[in-house]
Design an enzyme around this catalytic site. Structure first.
Site, short mmCIF file in Angstrom:
data_model
loop_
_atom_site.label_atom_id
_atom_site.label_comp_id
_atom_site.label_asym_id
_atom_site.label_seq_id
_atom_site.Cartn_x
_atom_site.Cartn_y
_atom_site.Cartn_z
N SER A 202 0.81 -1.19 -0.11
CA SER A 202 -0.08 0.00 0.09
C SER A 202 0.87 1.15 -0.05
O SER A 202 1.96 1.28 0.67
CB SER A 202 -0.86 -0.20 1.23
OG SER A 202 -1.81 1.23 1.19
N LYS B 144 -3.84 2.30 -2.09
CA LYS B 144 -3.22 3.34 -1.27
C LYS B 144 -4.55 3.59 -0.22
O LYS B 144 -5.49 3.36 -0.49
CB LYS B 144 -2.97 4.62 -2.00
CG LYS B 144 -2.16 5.59 -1.65
CD LYS B 144 -1.95 6.81 -2.55
CE LYS B 144 -1.42 7.90 -1.74
NZ LYS B 144 -0.67 7.78 -0.60
N LEU C 98 -1.03 10.36 3.38
CA LEU C 98 -2.28 9.40 3.30
C LEU C 98 -3.15 10.19 2.10
O LEU C 98 -4.44 10.22 2.48
CB LEU C 98 -3.05 9.01 4.28
CG LEU C 98 -2.00 7.76 5.04
CD1 LEU C 98 -2.83 7.50 6.38
CD2 LEU C 98 -1.77 6.76 4.19
N ASN D 30 -6.69 -0.71 1.56
CA ASN D 30 -5.94 -0.33 2.79
C ASN D 30 -6.77 0.77 3.45
O ASN D 30 -7.16 1.86 2.82
CB ASN D 30 -4.60 0.23 2.78
CG ASN D 30 -3.91 0.75 3.62
OD1 ASN D 30 -4.10 1.80 4.20
ND2 ASN D 30 -2.99 0.09 4.10
N CYS E 69 0.44 4.48 9.99
CA CYS E 69 0.99 5.30 9.38
C CYS E 69 1.51 6.56 9.98
O CYS E 69 0.89 7.24 10.95
CB CYS E 69 -0.03 5.95 8.21
SG CYS E 69 1.07 7.36 7.27
N LYS F 57 -2.15 -3.53 9.91
CA LYS F 57 -0.78 -3.47 9.46
C LYS F 57 -0.07 -2.68 10.89
O LYS F 57 -0.53 -1.66 11.30
CB LYS F 57 -0.85 -2.32 8.21
CG LYS F 57 0.68 -2.18 7.80
CD LYS F 57 0.80 -1.54 6.48
CE LYS F 57 2.02 -1.25 5.68
NZ LYS F 57 1.90 -0.74 4.43
N ILE G 199 5.96 -4.65 8.08
CA ILE G 199 5.96 -3.42 9.08
C ILE G 199 5.54 -2.33 8.07
O ILE G 199 5.61 -2.32 7.06
CB ILE G 199 7.23 -3.25 9.95
CG1 ILE G 199 8.30 -2.73 8.67
CG2 ILE G 199 7.62 -4.11 10.88
CD1 ILE G 199 9.68 -2.66 9.48
N THR H 242 9.03 -0.21 -2.00
CA THR H 242 9.82 1.19 -2.52
C THR H 242 10.46 0.70 -3.81
O THR H 242 10.87 1.57 -4.83
CB THR H 242 10.74 1.47 -1.23
OG1 THR H 242 10.09 1.68 -0.25
CG2 THR H 242 11.58 2.68 -1.83
#
Lengths: 308, 259
Positions: free
Chosen positions: A21, A45, A73, A99, A130, A165, A191, A266
């Site tokens: 996400s 997302k 976000l 998510n 987050c 999460k 994580i 990433t």
């Protein structure tokens, strides 16, 4: 080699590789670069009931073997997601994980309830971790009681599979994992990013518009492996591992630490096609280390498995 | 399916101290419109978005001109002819072509000059009305590509912060003067955000389109991560909304932006 992963409440992944996400948009964005039908799944997302603006730019900063982000976000809200992105998602054959985010327990409940009515959503990932928003989010993820209440509210409104999460930014992340499992979570994903900061020398201020950001990329992988290992050792539900995965060997490391599937994030920014390459090479890598199947590798490094 | 691909560096030019222009061969990248960019793989964690300094369709070559500002641009500036770059692109929304009958001003600041030259090279020959170019930089050596403009038979008006070439100060007074003389005009600009903000204000009264090419730190480059945002209209009670430089831009109309 059969790479199918069977998870709680009938959630089936065709392979253990999902897009993480926040790194893969809401689904359509990468469709020109990645055949989504080949992925195990996509966690879209973070989605809130109402639109969120996100944090002021700059929102990304490169660090050694890592990436700091402070997106905050930003998202158009659940109704726009249902109207604009779900029609595309209906054209692809991969597990879709929504998510979900909120400032309050009630907002988590609202978005879970609304998206639960949409058959194309296969599962939820409750984001209580987050680091880039001021209210909600991580404050739930750092307190087992509040985390329990969020999960309890989501559980009350959906029969779909739910993972929570977990934040790495507490001393003992498994305490939150245990709390949400007690509240009915079907899985744990771990994580989220590590809170960090960088300084812009010329501007003489923190480099990110949001001052602090979340660190991802290879720099965080050992932290993620350790947390997945600790959670998988303590909690009965399946763990979805992530943090700095760049190769099939990295996937194997998460599997051996106890993850049943992984998310890749990433690295996609540099190499959009990398997830597909990982899926292709994973069987060879499993074989190279003596695993005849995917499930044989899961938890292979956990103490309970070694004692057998 | 679109994908990252490798392009060969034909030539490396040094247009100024701390700058490099990589001339790369690519049948794919020449499809770009001025103002678009390609996302170049570097040894770090992120690609670098680099706009095109020239798009030579006949010889299938594009220019990628960088100023060394950090590790990624330093790595790019150290490349040699014959090496290969891994790129995604062309990406983003480029400039719309100029409207033929309107006076046309091109404004470039520092390392924002390259896409302005690409626009001139692409459309300068077709112009039917007046065209002027204003270029600014911190000092004389950083006024890159001025010879390229002259080769296109355009003598750019110059401004430097220290007065080492042209007008002393920013490009803004030169833009203001042109705007007052050409109320029916149109404008394209690229440069640092404070320059674009001032150009946007100076050009508010123009009858024609004002197109501004923005720069921002970028993640994915294809619209997924929402890192490279800039403040944009509409402004709500919480402030401006954020739009993506990579896919909503890099070129915006001035009325879309909030500085």
């Amino acid at each position: 080699m059969d790479l199918t992963v069977r998870l709680p409440r009938g959630l089936v992944l065709k392979n253990p590789i999902m897009a993480a996400s926040g790194t893969f948009g809401f689904g359509p964005e990468y469709a020109a670069y990645v055949d989504l039908n080949r992925l195990g799944g996509v966690s879209v997302k973070g989605i809130s009931p109402e639109p969120w603006r996100g944090n002021p730019p700059p929102r990304v900063w490169e660090t050694p073997a890592g990436l700091l982000n402070s997106i905050g976000l930003q998202n158009p809200g659940m109704e726009v997601f249902l109207e604009e992105d779900v029609p595309f998602l209906k054209t692809v054959d991969t597990a879709i994980v929504a998510n979900i985010i909120g400032h309050t327990v009630e907002e988590y409940r609202q978005v879970a309830e609304r998206l639960s009515q949409e058959p194309r959503i296969d599962a939820f990932e409750v984001n209580i971790s987050c680091p880039n928003i001021k209210a909600g989010g991580i404050t739930f993820g750092h307190d087992p009681d509040q985390a329990f209440r969020v999960m309890e509210a989501v559980r009350a409104v959906t029969e779909k599979p739910v993972m929570v999460k977990i934040s790495p930014n507490t001393a003992e992340p498994w305490i939150v994992a245990e709390a949400v499992t007690a509240a009915g979570a079907d899985m744990i994903s771990a994580i989220n990013t590590l809170v960090g900061m960088a300084i812009d020398f010329k501007a003489r201020r923190p480099a990110l518009g949001g001052r602090t950001g979340g660190l991802s990329g290879p720099a965080v992988k050992p932290v993620a492996i350790r947390i997945v290992y600790e959670i998988a050792s303590r909690v009965k539900v399946p763990v979805i591992g992530m943090g700095g995965i760049e190769s099939a060997e990295d996937v194997l490391e998460f599997l051996m630490a106890g993850a049943q599937a992984v998310m890749v994030g990433t690295i996609t920014f540099q190499h959009p096609e990398r997830m597909l390459e990982i899926i292709e090479t994973l069987p060879e890598v499993l074989n190279a280390y003596g695993f005849a199947s995917l499930s044989e590798a899961v938890g292979a490094a956990l103490p309970s498995r070694k004692e057998h | 399916m679109a994908h990252a691909f490798k392009v060969r560096i034909d030539e490396v030019r040094v247009p100024a101290p701390d700058h490099a222009e990589l001339i790369v061969h690519s049948g794919e990248l020449i499809k770009a419109r001025p103002g678009q960019f390609c996302h170049v793989l570097t040894p770090g964690m992120l690609r670098r978005p680099i706009s095109f300094s020239r798009i030579d369709r006949a010889r299938e070559r594009v220019g990628l001109l960088v100023q060394v500002v950090g590790s990624g641009t330093r790595w790019m500036a150290e490349r040699q002819a014959g090496e290969w770059l891994d790129v995604l692109g062309p990406l983003g929304r480029g400039f719309d072509p100029p409207e033929g009958e309107r006076p046309w001003l091109l404004v470039g600041g520092g390392v924002g000059i390259p896409p302005i030259f690409a626009a001139l090279e692409a459309w300068g020959a077709q112009r039917t009305s007046s065209l002027e170019v204003v270029l600014g930089a911190r000092f004389k050596d950083y006024l890159i590509m001025t010879d390229d403009f002259r080769r296109m038979a355009v003598e750019p008006a110059l401004a430097t912060d220290d007065g080492s070439a042209g007008h002393r100060g920013t490009v803004v007074p030169l833009v203001e003067e042109w705007v007052s003389q050409h109320p029916q005009g149109q404008l394209m600009a690229c440069g640092p955000t404070p320059m674009l903000a001032a150009v946007s204000r100076a050009a508010a009264s123009l009858a024609g389109p004002v197109q501004l090419a923005l720069e921002q730190r970028m993640g994915c480059g294809i619209g997924a991560c929402l890192a490279c945002v800039v403040p944009a209209e509409p402004v709500g009670p919480e402030g401006p909304r954020y739009r993506r430089v990579c896919t909503d831009g890099p070129v915006f109309r001035r009325e879309e932006l909030v500085f």
